[in-house]
Design an enzyme around this catalytic site. Structure first.
Site, PDB file in Angstrom:
ATOM      1  N   THR A  42       0.693  -1.205   0.107  1.00  0.00           N
ATOM      2  CA  THR A  42       0.133  -0.023  -0.102  1.00  0.00           C
ATOM      3  C   THR A  42       0.933   1.234   0.009  1.00  0.00           C
ATOM      4  O   THR A  42       0.538   2.387  -0.526  1.00  0.00           O
ATOM      5  CB  THR A  42      -0.705  -0.082   1.155  1.00  0.00           C
ATOM      6  OG1 THR A  42      -1.621  -1.031   1.058  1.00  0.00           O
ATOM      7  CG2 THR A  42      -1.639   1.395   1.457  1.00  0.00           C
ATOM      8  N   ASP A  83       1.263  -6.466  -4.661  1.00  0.00           N
ATOM      9  CA  ASP A  83       0.551  -6.287  -3.414  1.00  0.00           C
ATOM     10  C   ASP A  83       1.156  -7.461  -2.889  1.00  0.00           C
ATOM     11  O   ASP A  83       1.233  -8.686  -3.336  1.00  0.00           O
ATOM     12  CB  ASP A  83      -1.167  -6.514  -3.743  1.00  0.00           C
ATOM     13  CG  ASP A  83      -2.027  -6.485  -2.547  1.00  0.00           C
ATOM     14  OD1 ASP A  83      -2.738  -5.766  -2.461  1.00  0.00           O
ATOM     15  OD2 ASP A  83      -1.797  -7.405  -1.566  1.00  0.00           O
TER      16      ASP A  83
HETATM   17  N1  ASP Z   1      -2.836  -5.081   0.285  1.00  0.00           N
HETATM   18  C1  ASP Z   1      -1.767  -4.421   0.789  1.00  0.00           C
HETATM   19  C2  ASP Z   1      -0.506  -5.621   0.661  1.00  0.00           C
HETATM   20  O1  ASP Z   1      -0.383  -6.100   1.584  1.00  0.00           O
HETATM   21  C3  ASP Z   1      -1.942  -4.018   2.190  1.00  0.00           C
HETATM   22  C4  ASP Z   1      -0.895  -3.059   2.669  1.00  0.00           C
HETATM   23  O2  ASP Z   1       0.175  -2.953   2.120  1.00  0.00           O
HETATM   24  O3  ASP Z   1      -1.271  -2.644   3.874  1.00  0.00           O
HETATM   25  O4  ASP Z   1       0.091  -5.290  -0.213  1.00  0.00           O
END
Ligand code: ASP
Length: 342
Positions: free
Chosen positions: A15, A59
């Site tokens: 993220t 991701d």
């Molecule tokens: N879906 C994201 C990931 O794990 C969530 C995050 O980075 O907090 O890549």
């Protein structure tokens, strides 16, 4: 003149570096250049900062053992050039990666700090800036010429944890990680306070990077009412070498004869059954109750206070060593990187 610390930043995605797709509104990873533009503070450090970015940031739900191997190889290749490493990583599977790297990097004597954020760096209220800036500071922190931290850690929301003790417990709060069975290694406030007694001991041995993992493992999570059909299907998964048995409380499970028989049959075939608790805090103590004494008797291996993430990655690592059955079990029960309380 004091030599500046040197830190290598490894950007895998998550993220922290995501942007909203204009059409769909979905969050997608973007490249490192755009990320670093958002943090001009990176150029103000009294630390030599270099960066390696994945060509296609991911991701972290797409994380897998091949990428762990890639990360280990990057660290091994750059080990002597830098004082510490920061891995930018999605928070969803960060604890798995931190646990895996802890096992794969034997005799680590430098910090490897994983961090990320709950909000992308481009958002005004992002938690990513503080997380990244402090993670870099910790990765470069030295005392009498030696790194203060010498293990694989997770830094998130003012706390530095031993990576293989963490799990992501909250998807909505900035304070996303917990380490219920081990204290924080550092807390960042006005100053960064290190919990020096909680750190792993330094080593003079050379780094060994392990790049063999075996993912022929599965999970049997118990619940009242679990059927023989499901239990048997999981334990008879073709090619399986180990099963993580997620039990109740202090490692307890049904004493029904059919359940014990299914486990016995699997153990007789050489499958390792590793008992960990569904509780977030506490430990498996086989034999404390009648409902775990039978597990001990038939040869279920106690995972003590391993997190689920550590159990998965430790099994992959230990099975990857291709040791005898006896040695595999002994290594599983040994505290290798501070993942187990003695
Ligand atoms: N879906 C994201 C990931 O794990 C969530 C995050 O980075 O907090 O890549």
């Amino acid at each position: 003149m004091r030599k500046k610390s040197s830190v290598l930043l490894i950007y895998t995605g998550g993220t922290i570096g995501m942007m909203q797709d204009a059409k769909s509104g979905e969050l997608k990873p973007f490249d490192f250049k755009s990320l670093s533009k958002q943090i001009p503070e990176l150029h103000k450090f009294d630390i030599d900062l270099s960066a390696i970015a994945f060509e296609e940031p991911i991701d972290s739900s797409n994380m897998n053992p091949d990428i762990w191997i890639e990360l280990v190889q990057i660290i091994q290749k750059n080990y002597n050039k830098h004082d510490g490493f920061v891995i930018l990583h999605g928070s969803d599977t960060m604890s798995y990666t931190a646990s895996a790297l802890s096992f794969m990097l034997e005799n680590l004597n430098k910090p490897v700090v994983l961090t990320g954020s709950q909000l992308p760096i481009g958002i005004i209220r992002t938690d990513g800036k503080e997380n990244l800036i402090t993670a870099i500071e910790i990765a470069g922190a030295k005392e009498k010429g030696e790194s203060i931290i010498r293990e694989v850690c997770v830094y998130f929301e003012y706390k530095l944890y031993r990576g293989n003790r963490t799990f992501k417990y909250n998807s909505a709060h900035f304070d996303a990680f917990k380490s219920p069975n081990y204290p924080a290694l550092a807390e960042a406030g006005v100053n960064i306070h290190y919990n020096k007694n909680a750190r792993l001991k330094p080593t003079k041995k050379a780094l060994i990077s392990h790049t063999k993992l075996d993912n022929d493992i599965t999970v049997l999570k118990l619940f009242p009412g679990i059927s023989k059909k499901i239990t048997s299907a999981i334990l008879n998964t073709p090619g399986i070498k180990a099963v993580i048995l997620e039990t109740f409380g202090a490692g307890n499970a049904s004493t029904d004869a059919w359940f014990t028989d299914e486990l016995k049959k699997a153990i007789a075939k050489g499958i390792i059954i590793l008992n960990i608790t569904q509780c977030a805090e506490g430990s498996v103590i086989q034999g404390m109750y009648e409902t775990s004494a039978h597990l001990k008797k038939i040869g279920v291996v106690s995972g003590a206070d391993l997190t689920f993430e550590s159990a998965v990655t430790k099994l992959m690592f230990v099975l990857g060593q291709k040791l005898t059955h006896q040695k595999t079990i002994a290594l599983l029960q040994k505290n290798l990187r501070g993942e187990l309380s003695n």
